[in-house]
Design a protein around this motif. Structure first.
Motif, PDB file in Angstrom:
ATOM      1  N   VAL A 232       0.779  -1.245  -0.594  1.00 24.03           N
ATOM      2  CA  VAL A 232       0.211   0.103  -0.073  1.00 24.03           C
ATOM      3  C   VAL A 232       0.940   1.085   0.082  1.00 24.03           C
ATOM      4  O   VAL A 232       1.254   1.285   1.147  1.00 24.03           O
ATOM      5  CB  VAL A 232      -0.406  -0.523   1.466  1.00 24.03           C
ATOM      6  N   GLU A 233       0.764   2.397  -0.474  1.00 32.27           N
ATOM      7  CA  GLU A 233       1.336   3.373  -1.196  1.00 32.27           C
ATOM      8  C   GLU A 233       0.975   4.294  -0.118  1.00 32.27           C
ATOM      9  O   GLU A 233       2.368   4.845   0.981  1.00 32.27           O
ATOM     10  CB  GLU A 233       1.391   3.859  -2.401  1.00 32.27           C
ATOM     11  N   LYS A 235       1.159   3.552   3.150  1.00 33.05           N
ATOM     12  CA  LYS A 235       2.001   3.416   4.414  1.00 33.05           C
ATOM     13  C   LYS A 235       3.241   3.617   3.785  1.00 33.05           C
ATOM     14  O   LYS A 235       4.226   3.682   4.820  1.00 33.05           O
ATOM     15  CB  LYS A 235       1.385   1.274   4.822  1.00 33.05           C
ATOM     16  N   GLN A 236       3.603   2.920   2.515  1.00 34.04           N
ATOM     17  CA  GLN A 236       5.410   2.898   2.375  1.00 34.04           C
ATOM     18  C   GLN A 236       5.662   4.688   2.403  1.00 34.04           C
ATOM     19  O   GLN A 236       6.669   5.283   3.664  1.00 34.04           O
ATOM     20  CB  GLN A 236       5.443   2.713   1.310  1.00 34.04           C
ATOM     21  N   LYS A 237       4.644   5.648   2.363  1.00 34.48           N
ATOM     22  CA  LYS A 237       4.992   6.391   2.308  1.00 34.48           C
ATOM     23  C   LYS A 237       4.667   7.343   3.511  1.00 34.48           C
ATOM     24  O   LYS A 237       5.783   8.048   4.732  1.00 34.48           O
ATOM     25  CB  LYS A 237       4.240   7.531   1.902  1.00 34.48           C
ATOM     26  N   SER A 247      11.826   2.601   1.614  1.00 28.65           N
ATOM     27  CA  SER A 247      10.402   1.746   1.412  1.00 28.65           C
ATOM     28  C   SER A 247      10.413   0.750   0.016  1.00 28.65           C
ATOM     29  O   SER A 247      11.887   1.323  -1.057  1.00 28.65           O
ATOM     30  CB  SER A 247       8.636   2.589   1.482  1.00 28.65           C
ATOM     31  N   ALA A 249       7.906  -1.945  -2.526  1.00 28.80           N
ATOM     32  CA  ALA A 249       6.104  -2.731  -2.388  1.00 28.80           C
ATOM     33  C   ALA A 249       6.052  -4.140  -1.728  1.00 28.80           C
ATOM     34  O   ALA A 249       5.465  -4.152  -1.741  1.00 28.80           O
ATOM     35  CB  ALA A 249       5.402  -2.822  -4.154  1.00 28.80           C
TER      36      ALA A 249
END
Length: 385
Positions: A232-233, A235-237, A247, A249
């Motif tokens: 989930v982008e 959550k990465q950010k 981070s 994926a």
């Protein structure tokens, strides 16, 4: 007395917000008015049937089926009433729940491993840990379980004193709820089980509530590189705000990142905390782990996942460690105090982890948001603090 709770009547749900009957606390118990309850995937695993107390085990103990049950195992509240003989708590005390009950007397508690307490191990078995009887009942009079002997998705609950930890009354109660599960489980996976030290390279697979606790644990303990892995982008950010330096994926993508960061040595510690651990997750995590390193399995797995396939020769000859953990191998009575102090000094970010607050009646919407990857941590705010 009557109160309200989110009750699960069977596998598949949904959560049903309804009134229930609550008896007064007995010996060794207290009545708690809940201030906040964290939304953890573990309760959804029970809803989906990924995790449960087997009915054959319950029958052998003479206990009723697991359902119906009040959900919630992460929470904070205020003590309102004491049972007979309770001297360690007083009405008005602010407390956080410990989903691992701590008797203080069994072999494991005496050895400094409270997280393996014999009392605490039966968290999914219905009934009070004090005497096996019930304080929670449906309006019709049917025994009502409370997950992890807590039932945090209730406006009021009765718990044993060994399932709560007193905190400073000046601490805000809503963010303090995260000290009940997400933070000790994630932080402890890195600091206690993973043994992370200054300069280490750490990978955290799954950047939700527990994963974010692990990321913060790695940062606070001095890790040089922290790689957060989540599909989930958002959550990465988000992970970068809590201490992640990089981070990715997927684990496959992370392999390249970690290889470049470590000149091919790979990670000192890998924490695996996705929503549900699969056999492939374990294989991939070990490929990210350096020789002599440790891979810590923190998330839950389905009851149907019985085995994993790993490169056994590489695992043996490279001296790797594959470790499980419960509650981040934390001792509630000592470590919750330490983590609260990190929060008070600004090193541990709790408020920032709370993406949204919900009312009890919106719990199904809250879990919809959680499952859609929209939350780091959502909380039920009961509005008393």
């Amino acid at each position: 007395m009557r109160s309200r709770a989110a009750i699960l009547h069977d596998v598949g749900g949904p959560w049903s917000v309804e009134e229930f009957e609550l008896d007064a606390p007995r010996s060794g118990e207290v009545l708690v008015e809940m201030a906040a309850a964290g939304l953890c995937r573990s309760d959804d695993h029970i809803l989906k049937g990924d995790m449960s107390a087997p009915n054959d085990v319950l029958r052998s103990l003479g206990r009723p089926a697991m359902f119906p049950t009040i959900g919630g195992h992460e929470g904070s509240g205020i003590v309102r009433e004491l049972g007979e003989g309770v001297t360690d708590f007083a009405p008005g005390d602010h407390v956080v729940m410990s989903f691992v009950a701590v008797c203080g007397h069994c072999r494991w508690c005496a050895s400094g491993m409270e997280y393996l307490c014999d009392k605490g191990i039966g968290t999914l078995t219905p009934g009070m840990p004090t005497d096996g009887t019930f304080r929670h009942h449906t309006i019709e009079g049917r025994p009502l379980g409370h997950i992890s002997k807590i039932g945090a998705f209730a406006e009021h609950t009765v718990v044993a004193t060994n399932s709560i930890v007193k905190i400073d009354p000046h601490l805000p109660l809503v963010p303090s709820a995260l000290l009940s599960c997400a933070i000790p489980t994630g932080y402890g996976s890195v600091a206690n089980r993973g043994g992370v030290r200054g300069g280490d390279t750490v990978v955290v697979i799954g950047a939700g509530g527990i994963g974010t606790g692990a990321i913060q644990g790695a940062r606070i303990n001095g890790a040089a590189h922290i790689v957060a892995v989540d599909p989930v982008e958002f959550k990465q950010k988000s992970s970068l705000q809590f201490g992640a330096t990089h981070s990715a994926a997927t684990a496959a993508e992370a392999v390249e990142v970690v290889r470049d960061l470590t000149d091919g040595v790979m990670a000192d510690a890998v924490v695996v905390s996705p929503s549900l651990i699969t056999a492939e997750d374990v294989r991939d995590a070990l490929s990210l782990t350096r020789k002599g390193g440790i891979c810590v399995l923190t998330g839950m797995t389905s009851q149907l996942t019985r085995s994993v396939k790993i490169g056994l020769q590489d695992f043996i000859l490279m001296n790797k460690t594959l470790a499980g953990t419960i509650f981040g191998s934390c001792n509630p009575n000592a470590d919750i105090f330490r983590l609260a102090r990190l929060y008070q000094t600004g090193q541990l970010q709790l408020d920032e982890m709370i993406t949204r607050r919900y009312r009890l009646e919106n719990i199904n919407d809250a879990y919809h948001d959680l499952l859609n990857g929209e939350l780091i941590r959502g909380v039920i705010d009961f509005g008393i603090a």
